[in-house]
Design an enzyme around this catalytic site. Structure first.
Site, mmCIF file in Angstrom:
data_model
loop_
_atom_site.group_PDB
_atom_site.id
_atom_site.type_symbol
_atom_site.label_atom_id
_atom_site.label_comp_id
_atom_site.label_asym_id
_atom_site.label_seq_id
_atom_site.Cartn_x
_atom_site.Cartn_y
_atom_site.Cartn_z
ATOM 1 N N ALA A 69 0.840 -1.216 -0.085
ATOM 2 C CA ALA A 69 0.079 0.034 0.068
ATOM 3 C C ALA A 69 0.842 1.172 0.050
ATOM 4 O O ALA A 69 2.037 1.100 0.365
ATOM 5 C CB ALA A 69 -0.970 0.062 0.944
ATOM 6 N N GLY A 112 0.802 -4.903 0.944
ATOM 7 C CA GLY A 112 -0.511 -4.880 0.202
ATOM 8 C C GLY A 112 -0.435 -5.776 -1.155
ATOM 9 O O GLY A 112 -1.154 -6.230 -1.666
ATOM 10 N N GLU A 115 -0.638 -9.200 -0.296
ATOM 11 C CA GLU A 115 -2.215 -9.512 -0.184
ATOM 12 C C GLU A 115 -2.857 -9.337 -1.400
ATOM 13 O O GLU A 115 -3.688 -10.295 -1.711
ATOM 14 C CB GLU A 115 -2.592 -8.676 0.739
ATOM 15 C CG GLU A 115 -1.893 -8.715 2.204
ATOM 16 C CD GLU A 115 -2.399 -7.378 3.209
ATOM 17 O OE1 GLU A 115 -2.282 -6.315 2.840
ATOM 18 O OE2 GLU A 115 -2.736 -7.982 4.252
ATOM 19 N N GLU A 135 4.855 -5.246 7.147
ATOM 20 C CA GLU A 135 3.909 -4.163 7.820
ATOM 21 C C GLU A 135 4.565 -3.920 9.460
ATOM 22 O O GLU A 135 4.471 -2.799 9.936
ATOM 23 C CB GLU A 135 2.698 -4.578 8.228
ATOM 24 C CG GLU A 135 1.808 -4.228 6.777
ATOM 25 C CD GLU A 135 1.814 -5.690 5.900
ATOM 26 O OE1 GLU A 135 2.714 -6.517 6.257
ATOM 27 O OE2 GLU A 135 1.027 -5.585 4.954
#
Ligand code: CO8
Length: 262
Positions: A69, A112, A115, A135
């Site tokens: 992200a 992300g 993911e 993260e």
């Protein structure tokens, strides 16, 4: 928007049956900003609704599938804001796409990005791809499946190891652990191989393909007895399709089936 502003590029396989979506934010290693995800969702929905598309390939660049992200977009956000706006909640839209999505990972699939890769139905990667959930190094935890889908795929001990230490694994290890289904050979192009997988799927009846995807996905949601019942209901329902008559008829007559997707 001009081609260079597009955060997601689209193309087709030679026979037109596979839509290829390429994340296109190379300067930021395909960091998944909100606008990028909006465009990705739009293109996924377009491909899902287009009759001529039978499978979707999702890929990034050679150096990065996606480095996570967008940290710069997230860094100053406050709790009330992310909660009220359901920040990044739109990521779940991808799981409602009915057509198979084949991920082709080269380079970084971090946070992300990892993911996003796990949201694909079938995943291919290069041997030196890098998967990680970093993260924890940013003072947060994964927020889009990195503690849930990852644990289903590789088991608790390995998921804990990755989530709590930020450990990086390469594509070869990802293959051994079952995070991806195919690791391409050194000289092979991962996107070409993913398109081949897509074309194989595109060569089958679309109703059975959709039912297969739906049934496998239920395996992750339902207890076994309910999952088996769900599977049998779908299996029975396929006897109402022309493709079942054609597929079995063609086998008995020793000829190639010709699917009508009906
Ligand atoms: N966000 C924003 N920008 C990024 C990101 C990112 N995730 N990753 C790389 N970039 C940018 C860099 O800032 C740099 O920009 P600039 O040129 O303006 O300085 C550019 O991309 C190139 O990157 P580097 O210079 O760092 O390239 P290197 O080859 O030196 O390093 C790395 C590559 C190792 C990948 C490094 O860029 C890195 O560590 N990136 C961050 C990886 C990371 O921590 N990702 C996890 C993000 S958190 C997350 O994904 C949570 C998801 C929660 C989802 C919740 C949904 C509901």
């Amino acid at each position: 928007t001009s081609a260079s502003d597009r955060l997601v590029l689209t193309s087709r396989s030679p026979n037109n049956s596979v839509a290829i979506l390429t994340l296109n934010r190379p300067k930021a290693l395909n960091a998944l900003s909100s606008p990028l995800f909006e465009q990705l969702n739009e293109e996924l929905e377009k491909a899902d609704e287009d009759e001529s598309v039978k499978a979707i390939v999702l890929t990034g660049g050679e150096k990065a599938f996606a480095a996570g992200a967008d940290i710069k977009e997230m860094k100053d956000k406050q709790y009330a804001e992310v909660y009220k706006t359901n920040f990044l909640g739109s990521w779940t839209k991808m799981s409602s796409i009915r057509k198979p999505i084949i991920g082709a990972v080269s380079g970084y699939a971090l946070g992300g990005g990892c993911e996003l890769a796990m949201l694909c139905d079938i995943l291919l990667c290069t041997p030196n791809a890098t998967f990680s959930q970093p993260e924890i190094t940013l003072g947060i935890i994964p927020g889009a499946g990195g503690t849930q889908r990852l644990t289903h795929l590789i088991g608790k001990a390995r998921a804990m190891d990755m989530v709590l230490t930020g450990r990086k694994i390469n594509g070869t290890t990802a293959g051994e652990w079952g995070l991806v289904s195919r690791v391409v050979g050194e000289g092979e192009n991962v996107v070409d191989e993913a398109v081949k997988v897509g074309e194989t799927i595109a060569g089958f009846g679309a109703v059975a393909v959709q039912a297969g995807k739906e049934a496998v996905n239920e395996a992750l949601e339902l207890p076994l007895d309910q999952g088996l019942r769900y599977e049998r209901k779908l299996f029975h329902s396929l006897f109402a399709t022309a493709d079942q008559k054609e597929g079995m008829g063609a086998f008995a007559e020793k000829r190639k089936p010709s699917w009508t997707n009906q």
